[in-house]
Design a protein around this motif. Structure first.
Motif, PDB file in Angstrom:
ATOM      1  N   GLY A  56       0.817  -1.202   0.000  1.00 34.18           N
ATOM      2  CA  GLY A  56       0.000   0.000   0.000  1.00 34.18           C
ATOM      3  C   GLY A  56       0.851   1.251   0.000  1.00 34.18           C
ATOM      4  N   TRP A  57       1.938   1.212   0.778  1.00 32.28           N
ATOM      5  CA  TRP A  57       2.827   2.370   0.827  1.00 32.28           C
ATOM      6  C   TRP A  57       3.471   2.607  -0.540  1.00 32.28           C
ATOM      7  CZ3 TRP A  57       7.965   3.463  -0.026  1.00 32.28           C
ATOM      8  CH2 TRP A  57       8.424   4.696   0.463  1.00 32.28           C
ATOM      9  N   ALA A  58       3.926   1.532  -1.169  1.00 32.94           N
ATOM     10  CA  ALA A  58       4.573   1.660  -2.484  1.00 32.94           C
ATOM     11  C   ALA A  58       3.610   2.244  -3.502  1.00 32.94           C
ATOM     12  CB  ALA A  58       5.091   0.301  -2.956  1.00 32.94           C
ATOM     13  N   LEU A  59       2.356   1.795  -3.474  1.00 31.13           N
ATOM     14  CA  LEU A  59       1.365   2.333  -4.404  1.00 31.13           C
ATOM     15  C   LEU A  59       1.126   3.817  -4.145  1.00 31.13           C
ATOM     16  CD1 LEU A  59      -0.758   1.955  -6.612  1.00 31.13           C
ATOM     17  CD2 LEU A  59      -2.378   1.241  -4.819  1.00 31.13           C
ATOM     18  N   GLN A  78      10.721  10.728  -0.234  1.00 32.67           N
ATOM     19  CA  GLN A  78      10.266   9.340  -0.259  1.00 32.67           C
ATOM     20  C   GLN A  78      11.382   8.373   0.135  1.00 32.67           C
ATOM     21  OE1 GLN A  78       7.206   9.038  -0.380  1.00 32.67           O
ATOM     22  NE2 GLN A  78       6.672  11.055  -1.215  1.00 32.67           N
ATOM     23  N   LEU A  79      12.602   8.685  -0.233  1.00 33.12           N
ATOM     24  CA  LEU A  79      13.713   7.809   0.156  1.00 33.12           C
ATOM     25  C   LEU A  79      13.919   7.824   1.667  1.00 33.12           C
ATOM     26  CD1 LEU A  79      16.325   8.346  -2.687  1.00 33.12           C
ATOM     27  CD2 LEU A  79      15.421   6.170  -1.921  1.00 33.12           C
ATOM     28  N   TRP A  98      11.769  -0.252  -5.449  1.00 33.48           N
ATOM     29  CA  TRP A  98      11.440  -0.755  -6.790  1.00 33.48           C
ATOM     30  C   TRP A  98       9.924  -0.733  -6.996  1.00 33.48           C
ATOM     31  CZ3 TRP A  98      14.426  -2.265 -10.947  1.00 33.48           C
ATOM     32  CH2 TRP A  98      13.729  -2.897 -11.991  1.00 33.48           C
ATOM     33  N   ASP A  99       9.184  -1.254  -6.014  1.00 36.07           N
ATOM     34  CA  ASP A  99       7.726  -1.282  -6.134  1.00 36.07           C
ATOM     35  C   ASP A  99       7.134   0.120  -6.180  1.00 36.07           C
ATOM     36  OD1 ASP A  99       7.786  -4.035  -6.103  1.00 36.07           O
ATOM     37  OD2 ASP A  99       7.359  -4.205  -3.952  1.00 36.07           O
ATOM     38  N   ALA A 100       7.819   1.061  -5.570  1.00 35.49           N
ATOM     39  CA  ALA A 100       7.325   2.440  -5.549  1.00 35.49           C
ATOM     40  C   ALA A 100       7.700   3.218  -6.812  1.00 35.49           C
ATOM     41  CB  ALA A 100       7.879   3.161  -4.324  1.00 35.49           C
ATOM     42  N   GLY A 101       8.355   2.535  -7.755  1.00 40.64           N
ATOM     43  CA  GLY A 101       8.758   3.210  -8.987  1.00 40.64           C
ATOM     44  C   GLY A 101      10.045   3.975  -8.855  1.00 40.64           C
ATOM     45  N   LEU A 102      10.878   3.590  -7.876  1.00 39.33           N
ATOM     46  CA  LEU A 102      12.168   4.232  -7.652  1.00 39.33           C
ATOM     47  C   LEU A 102      13.289   3.186  -7.683  1.00 39.33           C
ATOM     48  CD1 LEU A 102      11.197   6.649  -4.741  1.00 39.33           C
ATOM     49  CD2 LEU A 102      11.801   7.307  -7.083  1.00 39.33           C
TER      50      LEU A 102
END
Length: 892
Positions: free
Chosen positions: A32-35, A72-73, A137-141
């Motif tokens: 959920g956090w990654a989304l 975000q990091l 990775w899942d968060a698009g980073l």
């Protein structure tokens, strides 16, 4: 300047502790956090794209994206690692510099404690870090990372690429002690002292430039790595940081290492390049640094460039890039030289004359306030041209020159004495080198404003691979090679013709002005001829020399168009061309200018067949002028001369008169009227031992280095023969430059093809081509089909609407002219269409100009009695429809 790109070594490292995460976010599971983060960053990127389109400052956009990712990091670190006392997080590389473009890499360093506090800590760290990276990775980073202790950082930094990334380390989650310890671990006393770092980075820069041909003027330039690109600016920052201790180039101004104007120019061009790169990432939607044709028009439109009557929007954008890259290169060269002096100390000047001296091999003005007059600038170039031992221009002198460029008048405003000085340079030693230096340093553009207008100007096609100014300099360089006295295998006659030139500077001026009017609208040859006349008159050239320069500029395309689009074996063509040329001096100058122009347009454009075409046209025209234009040569006279010369060649190799006569009986008369004696003798000798009705295929090498071949096919005539030969040559990887298709006695064909390899590697030899053609012709012609190939990527952006025309010829044939987008296998497909329409091909001229194919065929249909007839209107329309279906329906 406040710059987020500044390295950690520039300032006291600010502690960046982990921040408390929002409680609502902490309540989410990892998925959920990654989304949530992915959606947040997507919204941020959309906002930044809108701000980009609104023309907001690119540095603000880069800083905003960097800050958004930082947030975000740090949140991800807090979620997975927490307040871990043994681990710190740093941004490195471009991310550490604070230049995070839409698709940039995210490079991280996890700095680990030298010794684990307890036996159970390392596995826990490993698992937490793995979770962190998966979450990013899942968060698009997707992040590139390294986990190192301080000792490992020192060891890894022996690789200069790693050290370069670490130099720009920026703390994300790290205290002041960790920052200071990291800087100490990569200190010059441990790895890469300043001198070694400078030399390695300078060599790295030179090697990188060499990979891109040492020019920024590529059709699809790399904005990041190419010469004059962003990497060049970054290299100066890295060198300043290692050598002086600051990567803020503005501070170099106070130190005297950089002029205020130089710094302002460098920053302005960096922002221009950054904006181009930011926009490229947006239109590409992926990590892309090369400004490919796929994106050029899209990016130009996004940047607000619009087509005008004089230039396309994409050409305006590319000119902006080329000019920025040229300035980065020019200033970067000076700064590198100053870093060298910083490290090695000032050299003892060696006087050269009263005005100039040598400092460590660099040419420098002795006067501290040089130049006081424009004449002093021309004096500099005169001394430079006279010295073999000069490495280049000293940085201080180069800066003084740049600062005083506005004082250089245009030639129209200059005094007669200054114009005379320019002509002295043109008539002095190494004039092409002087013109090249004047162009690169901006002096030529001031002296001839029209040259400034074409500087960095590209043409959005595949024919012109250089900007207009770089093409012009390439043409001048080719002219200089003619003057070297050394034969050049690329040009058959140039070394013989050059010594006969009465005034070489006439040819140099024609080369300088031949394309100078491009981009103004109208015929650039006509407009350039006007410019050339005005320039020559202003510089005191005689009326005869002025008229010659003017004529050469106006007619600089005449020879290439005649050779490539007309049948130069036809005496009428030669007579018309000779009439336009008029005399031997014009012919000599035009031949050299044409060769230099074609060879300077594209490395792939000049080949052995172009060389032969120009040499044949030159020789035939010279003979026509010698004979007198009032005495044109008729076909039967040309045939008789060629027959006699061919007979003499065969006899010289021991062939008797009776055998020669028998061989000639099997050859078409028109072949003697159109062929060269050496070619006819080779074809005649190839017929030995071949029975009437037999087949003979022969190929011979024309140029060992370029792989050009001449292919001769003698065979009984039958439907589909020409199409089968073309398809087989295509399958051999050979591109047809010209085809001559003649009908011989006894229902035979005498076909000759001039071909070059489509690939430079492993071109087929003559014996292989002979064998493959012989096998194809021995079987069913219906089985010989063109190779199906994918259309090269770059051709998809240069589609030309097919133009198909028909004309009658004097010998009752139909002349088919075809203009369309070139592609692999085009000729083979066209000949298949001609075969399907039951048409016969009697002659073909194949010309390709970048993405543009311009082919001409002499064709006939066959009536009920087997006689050749021109196409009627119904047959022409049927062929037009079939060709359009083939060309427009081709989506390969």
């Amino acid at each position: 300047m406040s710059d987020p790109a500044a390295g950690a070594g520039d300032r006291p490292p600010n502690p960046a502790p982990a921040v408390a995460a929002d409680s609502a976010e902490m309540a989410l599971d990892d998925a959920g956090w990654a989304l949530h983060v992915r959606q947040t960053l997507s919204a941020t990127d959309a906002e930044l794209a809108s701000r980009f389109d609104a023309n907001q400052d690119v540095d603000r956009l880069l800083a905003a994206r960097t800050a958004a990712v930082d947030v975000q990091l740090r949140a991800a670190w807090q979620r997975c690692i927490g307040d871990h006392p043994g681990l710190s997080l740093f941004a490195v590389g471009g991310y550490g510099r604070g230049e995070l473009f839409p698709q940039s890499d995210i490079d991280l360093l996890v700095l680990a404690r030298e010794e684990p506090a307890g036996p159970d800590e390392t596995p826990a760290d490993s698992g937490a870090l793995a979770r962190l990276l998966a979450l990013l990775w899942d968060a698009g980073l997707p992040a590139s990372h390294a986990v190192r202790s301080l000792a490992q950082c020192t060891q890894a930094a022996t690789d200069i690429t790693v050290l370069t990334a670490l130099l720009e380390a920026r703390p994300l989650v790290a205290d002041a002690a960790a920052c200071q310890a990291l800087q100490a671990a990569i200190a010059p006393s441990l790895v890469w002292p300043a001198q070694a770092f400078f030399e390695a980075k300078r060599e790295e820069l030179r090697a990188r430039h060499a990979r891109y041909g040492d020019t920024a003027d590529n059709l699809e330039p790399n904005l990041k790595e190419g010469p004059g690109g962003l990497r060049d600016v970054q290299t100066l920052h890295w060198m300043a940081l290692r050598i002086i201790g600051t990567s803020d180039l503005e501070s170099l101004v106070a130190m005297g290492q950089l002029g205020a104007d130089e710094h302002a120019t460098l920053e302005r061009q960096r922002r221009t390049l950054s904006r181009l790169r930011f926009g490229l990432h947006l239109v590409a939607g992926k990590r892309e640094e090369r400004l490919r044709f796929d994106y050029q028009k899209l990016l130009a439109a996004r940047l607000g460039h619009v087509d005008t009557g004089d230039s396309l929007g994409v050409e305006q954008m590319m000119q902006e890039f080329y000019r920025s890259a040229a300035l980065v290169l020019r200033i970067g060269e000076r700064v590198l030289q100053r870093f060298e002096e910083q490290l090695e100390g000032e050299a003892v000047p060696q006087p050269l004359d009263a005005l100039f001296e040598s400092r460590r091999g660099y040419l420098a003005a002795r006067d501290p306030v040089w130049p006081r007059t424009p004449d002093a600038l021309f004096a500099l170039f005169a001394v430079w041209a006279s010295r073999d031992d000069v490495r280049g221009l000293h940085s201080q002198t180069a800066r003084a020159l740049a600062e005083t460029l506005p004082m250089v008048p245009s030639y129209e405003q200059a005094s007669a004495a200054l114009r005379a000085r320019f002509m002295q340079l043109l008539r002095g030693p190494r004039p092409v080198g002087t013109l090249t230096r004047m162009a690169r340093l901006g002096v030529l553009g001031r002296w001839i404003p029209a040259f400034s207008n074409v500087s960095g100007r590209m043409q959005f096609d595949l024919f012109h691979v250089y900007t207009v100014d770089q093409h012009t300099l390439a043409v001048l360089k080719n002219i200089a090679s003619f003057a070297s006295g050394e034969p050049d295998e690329r040009f058959a006659l140039a070394h013989e013709i050059w010594p006969r030139l009465r005034k070489p500077e006439v040819l140099l001026l024609a080369g300088l002005f031949h394309d100078i009017a491009k981009g103004r609208g109208g015929d650039h040859s006509e407009l350039g001829a006007v410019d050339a006349r005005e320039f020559c008159q202003a510089h005191g050239l005689s009326e005869g020399d002025t008229a010659l320069v003017e004529w050469l500029v106006r007619q600089h395309l005449l020879m290439s168009m005649t050779a490539q689009k007309q049948d130069i074996a036809d005496p009428e063509v030669i007579h018309r061309f000779a009439t336009k040329v008029g005399d031997r001096e014009r012919l000599d100058q035009l031949y050299l200018l044409t060769c230099a122009d074609i060879a300077g347009t594209s490395p792939k454009l000049w080949n052995a067949w172009k060389d032969r075409l120009m040499a044949d046209l030159y020789t035939a025209t010279r003979l026509a002028l010698r004979r007198g234009l009032e005495n044109p040569l008729a076909d039967h006279e040309r045939g008789a001369e060629a027959r006699a010369a061919t007979h003499a060649m065969l006899a010289a190799f021991g062939t008797g008169d009776a055998e020669i006569a028998a061989l000639f009986e099997r050859m078409p008369e028109i072949g003697f009227q159109r062929g060269r004696p050496d070619q006819l003798a080779w074809q005649a000798a190839s017929l030995r031992g071949v029975a009437v009705g037999g087949t003979r295929v022969r190929a011979r090498r024309v140029n060992e280095h370029q792989g050009a071949l001449e292919v001769f096919v003698h065979s009984p005539d039958r439907d589909g023969l020409f199409a089968a030969i073309v398809a087989t040559l295509d399958r051999c990887g050979l591109a047809i430059q010209q085809a001559r298709v003649l009908d011989g006695p006894n229902a035979t064909i005498f076909d000759s093809f001039e071909v070059i390899p489509t690939e430079a590697r492993n071109p087929p030899g003559a014996e292989e081509v002979e064998a493959r053609l012989a096998r194809a012709l021995a079987g069913s012609l219906d089985a010989v089909k063109p190779t199906r190939r994918a259309q090269p990527r770059h051709l998809r952006h240069f589609r030309i609407a097919p133009q198909i025309g028909f004309d009658a010829t004097a010998n009752r044939r139909t002349l088919l002219s075809l203009v369309c987008t070139d592609r692999p296998g085009l000729l083979a497909d066209v000949t298949q269409v001609l075969r399907q329409q039951s048409l016969r091909v009697h002659d073909a001229r194949i010309a390709t100009f970048g993405e543009r194919a311009e082919d001409v065929f002499q064709i006939t249909t066959v009536d009920d009695e087997g006689r050749d007839q021109p196409l009627d209107e119904v047959q022409q329309q049927a062929l037009r429809d079939a060709l359009r279906a083939c060309l427009e329906g081709d989506k390969r």
